[in-house]
Design a protein around this motif. Structure first.
Motif, short mmCIF file in Angstrom:
data_model
loop_
_atom_site.label_atom_id
_atom_site.label_comp_id
_atom_site.label_asym_id
_atom_site.label_seq_id
_atom_site.Cartn_x
_atom_site.Cartn_y
_atom_site.Cartn_z
N ASP A 197 0.84 -1.20 0.00
CA ASP A 197 0.00 0.00 0.00
C ASP A 197 0.88 1.26 0.00
OD1 ASP A 197 -1.68 2.17 0.72
OD2 ASP A 197 -3.10 0.80 1.68
N ASP A 198 0.95 1.94 -1.13
CA ASP A 198 1.79 3.14 -1.25
C ASP A 198 1.30 4.26 -0.34
OD1 ASP A 198 3.42 1.93 -3.10
OD2 ASP A 198 2.36 2.74 -4.84
N GLN A 199 -0.03 4.34 -0.13
CA GLN A 199 -0.57 5.39 0.74
C GLN A 199 -0.09 5.20 2.18
OE1 GLN A 199 -2.20 7.93 -0.35
NE2 GLN A 199 -3.36 8.82 1.35
N LEU A 200 -0.08 3.96 2.64
CA LEU A 200 0.41 3.67 3.99
C LEU A 200 1.91 3.94 4.10
CD1 LEU A 200 -1.47 0.43 5.11
CD2 LEU A 200 -1.45 2.63 6.30
N ARG A 201 2.64 3.62 3.06
CA ARG A 201 4.09 3.90 3.07
C ARG A 201 4.34 5.40 3.17
NH1 ARG A 201 7.94 0.01 0.53
NH2 ARG A 201 6.92 -2.02 0.46
N LYS A 202 3.52 6.18 2.48
CA LYS A 202 3.66 7.63 2.56
C LYS A 202 3.38 8.12 3.98
CE LYS A 202 2.25 10.03 -0.92
NZ LYS A 202 1.41 10.73 -1.92
N LEU A 203 2.38 7.52 4.61
CA LEU A 203 2.07 7.87 5.99
C LEU A 203 3.26 7.56 6.90
CD1 LEU A 203 -0.27 8.73 8.02
CD2 LEU A 203 -0.56 6.28 8.40
N VAL A 204 3.83 6.37 6.73
CA VAL A 204 4.99 5.96 7.53
C VAL A 204 6.16 6.92 7.32
CG1 VAL A 204 6.76 4.17 7.79
CG2 VAL A 204 4.34 3.54 7.66
N ARG A 205 6.33 7.34 6.08
CA ARG A 205 7.45 8.24 5.76
C ARG A 205 7.32 9.59 6.46
NH1 ARG A 205 6.79 7.94 0.69
NH2 ARG A 205 8.05 6.05 0.51
N ARG A 206 6.08 10.08 6.60
CA ARG A 206 5.90 11.45 7.07
C ARG A 206 5.50 11.57 8.55
NH1 ARG A 206 3.02 14.75 2.18
NH2 ARG A 206 3.34 16.42 3.69
N VAL A 207 5.07 10.46 9.15
CA VAL A 207 4.75 10.48 10.58
C VAL A 207 5.99 10.06 11.37
CG1 VAL A 207 3.39 9.37 12.40
CG2 VAL A 207 2.28 10.08 10.26
N PRO A 208 6.36 10.80 12.41
CA PRO A 208 7.54 10.41 13.20
C PRO A 208 7.41 8.99 13.75
CG PRO A 208 6.76 12.60 13.83
CD PRO A 208 5.72 12.03 12.91
N THR A 209 8.51 8.28 13.80
CA THR A 209 8.49 6.91 14.31
C THR A 209 7.91 6.86 15.72
OG1 THR A 209 10.48 6.50 13.02
CG2 THR A 209 9.90 4.84 14.65
N GLU A 210 8.12 7.92 16.49
CA GLU A 210 7.62 7.98 17.87
C GLU A 210 6.11 8.07 17.95
OE1 GLU A 210 11.74 8.73 17.65
OE2 GLU A 210 10.11 9.77 16.61
N ARG A 211 5.44 8.19 16.79
CA ARG A 211 3.97 8.23 16.78
C ARG A 211 3.37 7.05 16.01
NH1 ARG A 211 1.43 12.78 18.46
NH2 ARG A 211 2.78 14.02 19.80
N LEU A 212 4.17 6.02 15.75
CA LEU A 212 3.69 4.85 15.03
C LEU A 212 3.52 3.65 15.97
CD1 LEU A 212 5.89 5.02 11.79
CD2 LEU A 212 3.49 5.74 12.05
N LEU A 213 2.57 2.79 15.63
CA LEU A 213 2.32 1.54 16.34
C LEU A 213 2.16 0.43 15.31
CD1 LEU A 213 -0.53 2.81 18.71
CD2 LEU A 213 1.91 2.74 19.25
#
Length: 273
Positions: A197-213
């Motif tokens: 999913d390219d849209q999810l990859r874009k989200l991962v790229r732009r959201v700080p790792t400290e805000r990902l689960l």
């Protein structure tokens, strides 16, 4: 790793749930948060998690699609029932709740406007309950990411929020804007479908790792389209996050584990890194 969002009461797991749970443990998953979609599903989640203490944890809520199908008296009863369970059971979160503006779901009500109103009212109720009970929310926002985030930002103006936007399919710019408005308590969980999913990859790229689960959303959102998903596939999501961020996967797993501990505080007794 902790799976922050799975539907293990789904009929997809009737025949082999014990094997699925064993596979999850052997891949390094220490806990799974099991979300509910209806009041009856909430009771099923409570029964299942009680049978696996310390490994499976209950999250109780009403899916927006289900909310859209209910008559006013039914919706009132369902909201009261979930609220009572949240107040009297060992729920670790409220979920799955939120908004779903896909045409199919909006068509389930008398009008699209009615569907959006019903969903917004239920979502507002659960946001308020989250703040009153100090329980994090697991938020569904299909085709409604910007709108769901607007509700979260507005709630955060009144009191602190603890929110996981599950499998967010909105624009990354909306996520970034919301994170600026909510400097604490807002996270985005990444499912194994990030593999494709390219849209999810874009989200991962732009959201700080400290805000990902991490989440599975099992049995949905598998690495391969059309296959049944399961918690063990969190490994694939962690690998893609590490690839996109350009860091070691062990470091990613460590950071996401720490993020999960901060948000889902009632899961921490079984938390490992």
């Amino acid at each position: 790793m902790i799976d922050t969002h799975a539907h293990l009461t789904s009929p997809a797991f009737i025949s082999d749930l014990p094997i699925v749970l064993t596979r999850a443990r052997t891949t390094g998953i220490s806990s799974i948060i099991c979300v509910s979609e209806t009041l009856s599903d909430a009771h099923a989640v409570l029964n299942l998690t009680a049978a696996h203490p310390g490994f499976l944890h209950p999250a109780l809520g009403l899916h927006p699609e289900h909310v859209t199908t209910l008559a006013p008296a039914q919706l009132s009863a369902a909201l009261s029932g979930i609220t009572s369970l949240l107040q009297t059971t060992p729920a670790v979160a409220i979920g799955e709740v939120g908004l779903d503006y896909t045409p199919r779901v909006l068509s389930l009500a008398a009008s699209a406007a009615d569907a959006k109103r019903l969903q917004a009212d239920a979502f507002a109720h659960f946001l308020s309950m989250s703040q009153q009970l100090a329980l994090p929310l697991s938020v569904h926002s299909r085709a409604a990411g910007h709108h769901a985030l607007a509700h979260v930002v507005e709630a955060a103006r009144r009191a602190p929020v603890a929110v996981c936007m599950h499998a967010f399919d909105g624009r990354a710019v909306h996520a970034e804007r919301a994170l600026r408005s909510v400097p604490e308590g807002l996270y985005f969980s990444v499912p194994p479908s990030v593999v494709r999913d390219d849209q999810l990859r874009k989200l991962v790229r732009r959201v700080p790792t400290e805000r990902l689960l991490l989440e599975s959303d099992a049995p949905a959102l598998a690495p391969s389209r059309g296959e049944r998903n399961e918690p063990a596939n969190l490994v694939r999501a962690a690998e893609i996050i590490a690839e996109v961020k350009g860091v070691d996967v062990a470091a990613v797993r460590q950071t996401l584990a720490e993020n999960t501990e901060r948000l889902f505080t009632k899961v921490t007794p079984t938390f490992i890194t």
